[in-house]
Design an enzyme around this catalytic site. Structure first.
Site, mmCIF file in Angstrom:
data_model
loop_
_atom_site.group_PDB
_atom_site.id
_atom_site.type_symbol
_atom_site.label_atom_id
_atom_site.label_comp_id
_atom_site.label_asym_id
_atom_site.label_seq_id
_atom_site.Cartn_x
_atom_site.Cartn_y
_atom_site.Cartn_z
ATOM 1 N N HIS A 143 0.830 -1.224 0.000
ATOM 2 C CA HIS A 143 0.000 0.000 0.000
ATOM 3 C C HIS A 143 0.860 1.267 0.000
ATOM 4 C CE1 HIS A 143 -3.446 -2.481 0.491
ATOM 5 N NE2 HIS A 143 -3.119 -2.867 1.711
ATOM 6 N N CYS A 144 2.182 1.103 0.090
ATOM 7 C CA CYS A 144 3.048 2.276 0.138
ATOM 8 C C CYS A 144 3.600 2.578 -1.247
ATOM 9 C CB CYS A 144 4.208 2.031 1.105
ATOM 10 S SG CYS A 144 5.198 3.510 1.383
#
Length: 356
Positions: A143-144
């Site tokens: 998700h980064c």
């Protein structure tokens, strides 16, 4: 010119391309229990593999922490500076009390473990190319992206591993990401949005976090799953789409995000895959990559139940018993007779496991 990095130094001879460090595990004052994540699962996986005699401490590659210089290969300086604010880290890790801790504590107790896992993924990328496969027992922070964290992901380790390979390893210019965590991998999708060198397949529960419509445009093969999807439908879809993905685009490396949050009963995944289904799924991906001679790097990503560590270990043991984790071990420099003995021992141990 790319900077020199310790993450690409060759590991000592005698080791499997399995990357881990005790620094992966997050423990401080019980605060980690406020997140459904089992913040010690990585160490438990290693302990199970030791019990089954697959590995020993001196046979695994010790992960090193990614430095700022390493992280800046992908991340903006502005983003890394934001992590010096505890409330930002609290938001990313979804542990609210972290906001009230001095940042030096947050750096040491939360971010250092995540930086070490990130270093582990980068190291495993080169190992996979050298040995045909590698497993980082941590990582998978999908998700980064370069300038934004979220969903327990503070560093973009998948993007970093691929960018490192593109910049530093001769002959690696195309990558396929197979993301089978229950959540959409919006971080690497945003990072590689317009990059024709990277092909993304993503299978996820369509109704849960992050629901990032913009990032979805980067997915070449999108498998949107319904609530409570079970083994037979899931495995059929994974098999068809993985084969299709690898037939459509011939990569130099497969990065496999093997989240176990698809497990039945996971509070955040919303799917209903059995432990055996997860073991089979990992086998499908490894078979597809290894049969084509494409190196595969596996990271463990999400998985929020106490039993997930055992399932990850069982999956690695299964891959080994099928001969999918054998090639490249000679490069480790272990005398072949001792390696063969190790393989016989662990195959024997594996046959005693109760994988129904």
């Amino acid at each position: 010119r790319p900077h020199r990095t310790e993450l690409y130094e060759d590991p000592p001879s005698g080791c499997w391309p399995i990357v881990y460090s005790p620094d992966y595990n997050i423990t401080f004052m019980g605060l980690e229990k406020l997140h459904p994540f089992d913040a010690g699962k990585w160490g438990k996986v290693i302990n199970f593999l030791k019990e089954e005699k697959l590995i020993a401490d001196d046979l695994i590659v010790q992960a090193r922490e990614a430095t700022d210089e390493d992280l800046l290969v992908v991340h903006t300086r502005r983003y890394l500076n934001k992590l010096k604010w505890s409330f930002v880290v609290a938001t990313i890790t979804e542990i609210p009390p972290v906001a009230f801790l001095p940042n030096f504590v947050v750096q040491r107790k939360v971010l250092k473990p995540l930086r070490t896992q990130t270093g582990g993924t980068i190291m495993a990328g080169k190992l996979a190319v050298d040995r045909g496969w590698a497993i980082n027992v941590g990582g998978g922070f999908h998700h980064c992206s370069s300038d934004k964290g979220g969903g327990f992901c503070a560093y973009a380790d998948i993007t970093l591993a691929i960018k490192f390979l593109f910049e530093r390893v001769q002959g690696v210019s195309r990558a396929t990401i197979i993301d089978l965590d229950a959540h959409q991998g919006n971080g690497h999708e945003r990072d590689f949005m317009d990059d024709p060198r990277v092909y993304i397949m993503d299978a996820y529960n369509r109704y849960i976090y992050p629901g990032d419509g913009f990032a979805k445009r980067a997915i070449k093969r999108k498998v949107e799953l319904e609530w409570g999807t079970e083994d037979s439908e899931y495995l059929q879809k994974v098999h068809t789409q993985v084969e299709g993905a690898l037939n459509e685009f011939r990569p130099d490396i497969v990065v496999y995000n093997a989240g176990t949050d698809v497990l039945d009963g996971d509070p955040l995944g919303g799917l209903a895959i059995s432990p055996q289904g997860i073991v089979k799924r990992d086998e499908v991906v490894f078979r597809a990559a290894r049969s084509r001679g494409v190196p595969v790097l596996m990271v463990t990503s999400g998985g929020y139940q106490k039993r997930t560590a055992r399932i990850i270990a069982d999956s690695i043991l299964n891959l080994h018993s099928l001969g999918l984790l054998d090639r490249g071990r000679a490069a480790c420099g272990v005398g072949s007779s001792s390696v063969d003995q190790m393989i016989r021992d662990s195959a024997k141990d594996f046959s005693n496991l109760s994988l129904q």
